[in-house]
Motif scaffolding. Structure first.
Motif, mmCIF file in Angstrom:
data_model
loop_
_atom_site.group_PDB
_atom_site.id
_atom_site.type_symbol
_atom_site.label_atom_id
_atom_site.label_comp_id
_atom_site.label_asym_id
_atom_site.label_seq_id
_atom_site.Cartn_x
_atom_site.Cartn_y
_atom_site.Cartn_z
ATOM 1 N N ALA A 64 -4.231 -18.710 6.428
ATOM 2 C CA ALA A 64 -5.579 -19.257 6.318
ATOM 3 C C ALA A 64 -6.390 -18.465 5.305
ATOM 4 C CB ALA A 64 -6.272 -19.240 7.684
ATOM 5 N N ASP A 65 -6.149 -17.159 5.195
ATOM 6 C CA ASP A 65 -6.865 -16.323 4.229
ATOM 7 C C ASP A 65 -5.883 -15.315 3.668
ATOM 8 O OD1 ASP A 65 -8.571 -14.844 2.702
ATOM 9 O OD2 ASP A 65 -9.689 -13.971 4.373
ATOM 10 N N ALA A 66 -5.392 -15.581 2.487
ATOM 11 C CA ALA A 66 -4.432 -14.673 1.857
ATOM 12 C C ALA A 66 -5.121 -13.634 0.988
ATOM 13 C CB ALA A 66 -3.446 -15.465 1.007
ATOM 14 N N GLY A 67 -6.456 -13.643 0.953
ATOM 15 C CA GLY A 67 -7.171 -12.712 0.090
ATOM 16 C C GLY A 67 -7.262 -13.232 -1.333
ATOM 17 N N ASP A 68 -8.030 -12.526 -2.135
ATOM 18 C CA ASP A 68 -8.205 -12.925 -3.533
ATOM 19 C C ASP A 68 -7.014 -12.428 -4.344
ATOM 20 O OD1 ASP A 68 -8.983 -13.560 -6.041
ATOM 21 O OD2 ASP A 68 -10.858 -12.425 -6.029
ATOM 22 N N LEU A 69 -6.127 -13.347 -4.722
ATOM 23 C CA LEU A 69 -4.925 -12.953 -5.458
ATOM 24 C C LEU A 69 -5.206 -12.648 -6.921
ATOM 25 C CD1 LEU A 69 -2.346 -15.514 -4.017
ATOM 26 C CD2 LEU A 69 -2.932 -13.238 -3.186
ATOM 27 N N VAL A 93 -2.414 7.157 -2.574
ATOM 28 C CA VAL A 93 -2.899 5.780 -2.464
ATOM 29 C C VAL A 93 -1.764 4.867 -2.021
ATOM 30 C CG1 VAL A 93 -3.879 3.833 -3.728
ATOM 31 C CG2 VAL A 93 -4.686 6.155 -4.196
ATOM 32 N N ILE A 94 -0.590 5.071 -2.603
ATOM 33 C CA ILE A 94 0.568 4.246 -2.244
ATOM 34 C C ILE A 94 0.971 4.519 -0.801
ATOM 35 C CG2 ILE A 94 2.864 3.544 -2.946
ATOM 36 C CD1 ILE A 94 0.645 3.202 -5.092
ATOM 37 N N ALA A 95 0.983 5.799 -0.416
ATOM 38 C CA ALA A 95 1.390 6.149 0.944
ATOM 39 C C ALA A 95 0.442 5.552 1.984
ATOM 40 C CB ALA A 95 1.443 7.669 1.084
ATOM 41 N N ARG A 96 -0.876 5.622 1.715
ATOM 42 C CA ARG A 96 -1.841 5.056 2.667
ATOM 43 C C ARG A 96 -1.707 3.539 2.753
ATOM 44 N NH1 ARG A 96 -5.422 8.891 0.381
ATOM 45 N NH2 ARG A 96 -6.303 7.276 -0.974
ATOM 46 N N GLU A 97 -1.472 2.903 1.615
ATOM 47 C CA GLU A 97 -1.324 1.452 1.607
ATOM 48 C C GLU A 97 -0.130 1.019 2.461
ATOM 49 O OE1 GLU A 97 -1.007 -2.622 0.869
ATOM 50 O OE2 GLU A 97 -2.706 -1.240 0.833
ATOM 51 N N VAL A 98 1.000 1.678 2.289
ATOM 52 C CA VAL A 98 2.196 1.312 3.056
ATOM 53 C C VAL A 98 1.972 1.576 4.540
ATOM 54 C CG1 VAL A 98 4.630 1.836 3.419
ATOM 55 C CG2 VAL A 98 3.713 1.709 1.094
ATOM 56 N N LYS A 99 1.334 2.692 4.863
ATOM 57 C CA LYS A 99 1.096 3.028 6.274
ATOM 58 C C LYS A 99 0.164 2.028 6.943
ATOM 59 C CE LYS A 99 -0.558 6.777 9.268
ATOM 60 N NZ LYS A 99 -1.109 8.155 9.312
ATOM 61 N N ARG A 100 -0.889 1.617 6.222
ATOM 62 C CA ARG A 100 -1.899 0.747 6.817
ATOM 63 C C ARG A 100 -1.438 -0.705 6.943
ATOM 64 N NH1 ARG A 100 -6.926 2.873 3.080
ATOM 65 N NH2 ARG A 100 -7.399 4.797 4.239
ATOM 66 N N ASN A 101 -0.693 -1.186 5.956
ATOM 67 C CA ASN A 101 -0.447 -2.631 5.879
ATOM 68 C C ASN A 101 1.018 -3.028 5.961
ATOM 69 O OD1 ASN A 101 -3.239 -3.250 5.552
ATOM 70 N ND2 ASN A 101 -3.106 -2.594 3.415
ATOM 71 N N CYS A 102 1.864 -2.107 6.422
ATOM 72 C CA CYS A 102 3.263 -2.481 6.584
ATOM 73 C C CYS A 102 3.434 -3.267 7.887
ATOM 74 C CB CYS A 102 4.159 -1.244 6.585
ATOM 75 S SG CYS A 102 3.947 -0.182 8.030
ATOM 76 N N LEU A 103 4.571 -3.887 8.052
ATOM 77 C CA LEU A 103 4.907 -4.603 9.272
ATOM 78 C C LEU A 103 5.251 -3.609 10.374
ATOM 79 C CD1 LEU A 103 7.121 -7.370 7.619
ATOM 80 C CD2 LEU A 103 4.756 -7.586 8.402
ATOM 81 N N PRO A 104 5.266 -4.039 11.635
ATOM 82 C CA PRO A 104 5.534 -3.104 12.743
ATOM 83 C C PRO A 104 6.849 -2.354 12.618
ATOM 84 C CG PRO A 104 4.657 -5.160 13.594
ATOM 85 C CD PRO A 104 4.887 -5.378 12.133
ATOM 86 N N ASP A 105 7.858 -2.950 11.954
ATOM 87 C CA ASP A 105 9.144 -2.260 11.803
ATOM 88 C C ASP A 105 9.166 -1.324 10.596
ATOM 89 O OD1 ASP A 105 9.156 -4.055 9.742
ATOM 90 O OD2 ASP A 105 10.997 -5.101 10.323
ATOM 91 N N ALA A 159 -3.434 -8.964 5.105
ATOM 92 C CA ALA A 159 -3.872 -8.072 6.185
ATOM 93 C C ALA A 159 -5.035 -7.209 5.733
ATOM 94 C CB ALA A 159 -2.698 -7.201 6.636
ATOM 95 N N ALA A 160 -4.954 -6.674 4.513
ATOM 96 C CA ALA A 160 -6.049 -5.842 4.000
ATOM 97 C C ALA A 160 -7.329 -6.650 3.868
ATOM 98 C CB ALA A 160 -5.648 -5.251 2.647
ATOM 99 N N SER A 161 -7.213 -7.907 3.427
ATOM 100 C CA SER A 161 -8.386 -8.768 3.280
ATOM 101 C C SER A 161 -9.031 -9.045 4.624
ATOM 102 C CB SER A 161 -7.988 -10.077 2.605
ATOM 103 O OG SER A 161 -9.092 -10.962 2.521
ATOM 104 N N GLN A 162 -8.225 -9.326 5.646
ATOM 105 C CA GLN A 162 -8.773 -9.628 6.963
ATOM 106 C C GLN A 162 -9.381 -8.393 7.603
ATOM 107 O OE1 GLN A 162 -6.363 -11.970 9.589
ATOM 108 N NE2 GLN A 162 -5.604 -13.292 7.956
#
Length: 401
Positions: free
Chosen positions: A62-67, A108-120, A131-134
């Motif tokens: 429904a909201d994929a963010g601004d691509l 920056v890369i490490a925080r991005e992966v930690k915050r927005n990765c999938l549960p696995d 996810a970041a947009s929401q």
């Protein structure tokens, strides 16, 4: 595909790709060979981001963010950058290598992966971007609707306390009550967006010195006339003064009023941050400053007046007389280097809450200065573990007694 068979990441990734491209989860599940229930379970496990709904079978996020939003240094990560992160991780590259390719720090890369990765722990660019947009748009509760908390903040700001100090004191005093704690950023937001919270609309005037613009560093200051061969410079000051390990080392300067016609002398002890204000009602000549300093510091025990550091202003032309009367060496900063008296510079900035630039400082009486000094000396300091300068100085004086 039988439910008992383990499904690898490539199959899951294909499923997420199809859903993000607009395919309903039911069709995407069948396309990759799993049951509808399995596909929906994967989606919920991945965060259950909201999907489009409609009778025409249209699916996808429904909201994929601004691509199309650009990224780069000083901006949030763009989808293009997240796509490169995804490709880099699949290729086995490190955060540092990916960061160098994107012109970003590896953190920056490490925080991005930690915050927005999938549960696995897997990373999927489009899902991470959505996810970041929401997360950025989620409704946030506002904490300054508590009248008791607002009254405390307003009272302390009326005393010249900064939002950061208020936040630290609240965390100390109400350590067990999260509802009575608030970050300094929340206070700033409320001050500048008056529709949020219950703080007074005029409270933002207590924030700073009301300066119209920042003063550029490197401007010419007051240097006075000193023979470099006869004075002690700050490089001659003992090491014990630099590390604040031993009390009794002071820094001083003048706060000047309108058109430099009036002034108040300031002295700050480096280890305790204790402040003494010098009353200069008539002028701020070298004779007046010397007399006020000798009177104020002469009451201190000898071990609490080990040295004085001052700028090279002409008001210290009588430094030899001060040094002899107080039995305390006087050291001078290098020319145009006021930051070498950092403790005093910071204190003078705090004092501008009461003594505004461009005002007539001669109207303040000695009692006025004592009241302001007491307020500053009884303010908790984060650098003193939230002790006050008055408490630290009282402890030193009791030891001497």
């Amino acid at each position: 595909m039988p439910s008992g068979v383990a499904v690898g990441w490539p199959v899951k990734r294909e499923f997420f790709d199809l859903v993000c491209d607009g395919m309903p989860t039911t069709e995407a599940s069948l396309a990759v060979g799993v049951s509808r229930r399995t596909g929906w379970f994967w989606w919920r496990q991945a965060g259950g981001m909201k999907l489009r709904k409609g009778g025409d079978g249209l699916g996808g996020l429904a909201d994929a963010g601004d691509l199309e939003r650009p990224g780069g240094r000083g901006r949030r990560l763009s989808f293009a950058e997240r796509f490169e992160i995804d490709r880099g991780l699949q290729a086995g590259r490190s955060y540092a290598e990916i960061g160098r390719e994107l012109g970003r720090d590896r953190s920056v890369i490490a925080r991005e992966v930690k915050r927005n990765c999938l549960p696995d722990g897997r990373y999927h660019a489009l899902m991470a971007h959505a996810a970041a947009s929401q997360k950025a748009r989620r409704p946030k509760t506002f904490k300054l609707d508590n009248p008791v908390l607002c009254a405390l903040i307003a009272g302390w700001m009326d005393e010249g306390w900064s939002p950061k100090l208020i936040s630290q004191v609240l965390a100390e005093v109400y350590a067990g009550d999260k509802l009575m704690q608030v970050s300094h950023e929340t206070i700033y937001q409320c001050l500048y967006v008056q529709t949020r919270g219950q703080l007074r609309a005029d409270l933002h005037k207590c924030l700073s010195t009301k300066r119209q613009a920042r003063s550029p560093r490197g401007h010419r200051g007051r240097t006075g006339v000193y023979d470099p061969d006869t004075i002690f410079t700050i490089s001659d000051r003992p090491a014990e003064a630099n590390d604040r390990a031993v009390p009794g080392h002071w820094e001083g300067d003048l706060i000047l009023g309108a058109r430099h016609g009036s002034a108040i002398g300031t002295l700050v002890e480096r280890s305790t941050r204790f402040v003494i204000l010098l009353h200069l009602p008539v002028d701020h000549t070298a004779q007046s400053v010397a007399a006020a300093m000798i009177e104020a510091m002469g009451e201190l025990p000898a071990h609490l007046r080990r040295s004085i550091t001052w700028d090279r202003g002409s008001e210290m032309a009588s430094w030899k007389h001060i040094q002899m009367q107080l039995n305390s060496p006087v050291f001078f900063c290098d020319p145009h280097s006021p930051w070498q008296r950092g403790t005093n510079e910071n204190t003078n900035r705090l004092l501008r809450f009461w003594f505004e630039k461009g005002s007539d400082l001669s109207v303040h009486t000695r009692d006025d200065l004592n009241i302001v000094a007491a307020k500053l000396n009884n303010r908790p300091r984060p650098t003193l573990d939230l002790d006050t300068p008055a408490q630290r100085m009282a402890a030193l004086l009791s030891q001497a007694a």
